[in-house]
Design an enzyme around this catalytic site. Sequence first.
Site, PDB file in Angstrom:
ATOM      1  N   PHE A 151       0.802  -1.221   0.000  1.00 21.48           N
ATOM      2  CA  PHE A 151       0.000   0.000   0.000  1.00 21.48           C
ATOM      3  C   PHE A 151       0.833   1.268   0.000  1.00 21.48           C
ATOM      4  O   PHE A 151       0.356   2.330  -0.405  1.00 21.48           O
ATOM      5  CB  PHE A 151      -0.929   0.019   1.229  1.00 21.48           C
ATOM      6  N   LYS A 175      -1.226  -7.083  -9.170  1.00 25.29           N
ATOM      7  CA  LYS A 175      -2.216  -7.204  -8.104  1.00 25.29           C
ATOM      8  C   LYS A 175      -1.963  -6.048  -7.135  1.00 25.29           C
ATOM      9  O   LYS A 175      -1.078  -6.105  -6.294  1.00 25.29           O
ATOM     10  CB  LYS A 175      -2.068  -8.544  -7.387  1.00 25.29           C
ATOM     11  N   GLU A 178      -5.030  -3.976  -1.801  1.00 21.62           N
ATOM     12  CA  GLU A 178      -6.462  -3.729  -1.621  1.00 21.62           C
ATOM     13  C   GLU A 178      -6.720  -2.527  -0.717  1.00 21.62           C
ATOM     14  O   GLU A 178      -7.840  -2.011  -0.671  1.00 21.62           O
ATOM     15  CB  GLU A 178      -7.159  -4.974  -1.065  1.00 21.62           C
ATOM     16  N   CYS A 283       9.812   1.301   3.740  1.00 17.62           N
ATOM     17  CA  CYS A 283      10.807   0.316   4.180  1.00 17.62           C
ATOM     18  C   CYS A 283      12.204   0.905   4.237  1.00 17.62           C
ATOM     19  O   CYS A 283      13.142   0.229   4.657  1.00 17.62           O
ATOM     20  CB  CYS A 283      10.767  -0.921   3.297  1.00 17.62           C
ATOM     21  N   GLU A 384       9.558  -4.064  13.273  1.00 15.62           N
ATOM     22  CA  GLU A 384       9.170  -2.980  12.381  1.00 15.62           C
ATOM     23  C   GLU A 384       7.822  -2.409  12.834  1.00 15.62           C
ATOM     24  O   GLU A 384       6.821  -3.122  12.885  1.00 15.62           O
ATOM     25  CB  GLU A 384       9.063  -3.492  10.946  1.00 15.62           C
TER      26      GLU A 384
END
Length: 484
Positions: A151, A175, A178, A283, A384
Amino acid sequence: MGVETLRNYIGGEWVASATENFLEVRNPALDEVIARVPLSTPEEVDRAVVAAQTAFETWRRLPLQTRARYLLRLRDRVERHFDDLARTIVQEHGKTLEEARGEMQRTLENIEAAAGMFASLMGYHTPQIADGIDEECILEPVGVFCCIAPFNFPAMIPSWFFPYALVAGNTYIVKPSEVCPITQTRLFELIHEVGFPPGVINMVHGGKEVVDALLAHPGIAGVSFVGSTPVAKYVYATATAHGKRAQCHGGAKNALVVMPDADLERAVPAILSSAFGSAGQRCLAGSLVIAVGEIHRPLTEALVEGASRIRVGYGLEEGVQMGPVVSRKALERIHRYIETGLREEADLVLDGRGIRVPGYPNGYFIGPTIFDGVRPPMTIACEEIFGPVLGIIPARDLEEALAIINGSSYGNAASLFTRDGKAAREFKLRVRAGNVGINIGVAAPIAPYPFAGQKQSFFGDLHGQGMDTLYFFTDRKVVITRWF
């Protein structure tokens, strides 16, 4: 005005999903529904794979220059819609408009880099390896590849992969996340305008069921993934068990080491941008500062002062420096980590909880948060958080700082702030991280370079971006020829 229901893009056509299951996509600053995304079915994945397989035989035979020109036409359209796409990123993700523009710039650079790689794809030839014998290496496309996107960079991260796959002669399925699927939908509207041959590039929305269908489908040759380490492990293990190529970028716990001789006037803004840019949801975010020696106190004071002045708000508003996190679920997870840090007796020197943004009472806002006195074994030092939470660890010297970083299970990025060339050289040679910065807060490689990662931050051997993609998306065929 109704809420948009997103569609899949299969075989060059927009197709409504047959599923009965949809998720709401919310603007994180407003907590308002802005779209519905389908949780597509395995049957729809199969239709996308069949369309891509059908297109592959024709697409692979097009001249390299022709495939590259499709990407250049896409690049021109993306540039024309640059600000509209950036605003879409802000609305579905929450980052500021400036940050979204930066993401779009990197997206353009990847499309450009891929389009320029066709000369490298021509292979190489060595005449006369022996009397009357020549040898050549041909780089050939493999088949259908797919990307399972996160995302946090809904435009940029798919561009690490699909442009390179396409110019090499493969076909593709994206893909999108979502959580943030709208930006990729807008990009596919531009892809449709370009007029790629039907089936060359496809998009299927969905969740885990779609992921599993892609990983298991015998028509998929390889998968690219970016996300958390547990999911990266799962994707890599599942994909390779099904005989697929896989490049899976995982999570991170990036440390920024500040030496006693560092230029604080320049280091502090870089650290703040690293820790709190995109609300820490990247990240490459600097989530730990290792303060070496006597720099600890003045550095901590400067970071707290600077972070407390960061303006939090809706990313489309002028002057906002940090937006909300992406979802209420993410906000609640970050709060739990802050509570964990308090239980572990770290010193919460700046608490971003409970922040109020005038005009946006329902947004998923949390202000910059800083813990001092963090120790390497603590949860907040090891796991994280993926939010605007920075931990400060004191260290005696560079040797101890390197031991802390190299002892982490992650190895995505690490930076050193110093004026000492010897220390910088020692750091870059010994640190176990794939992306290294010297007096740089965010060591983000540009498109021609691979997005490196080590240890639990990457699973595979060929990374996204750069020349690694040349080999990930091709097979090498060696031909040795003698004519009598």
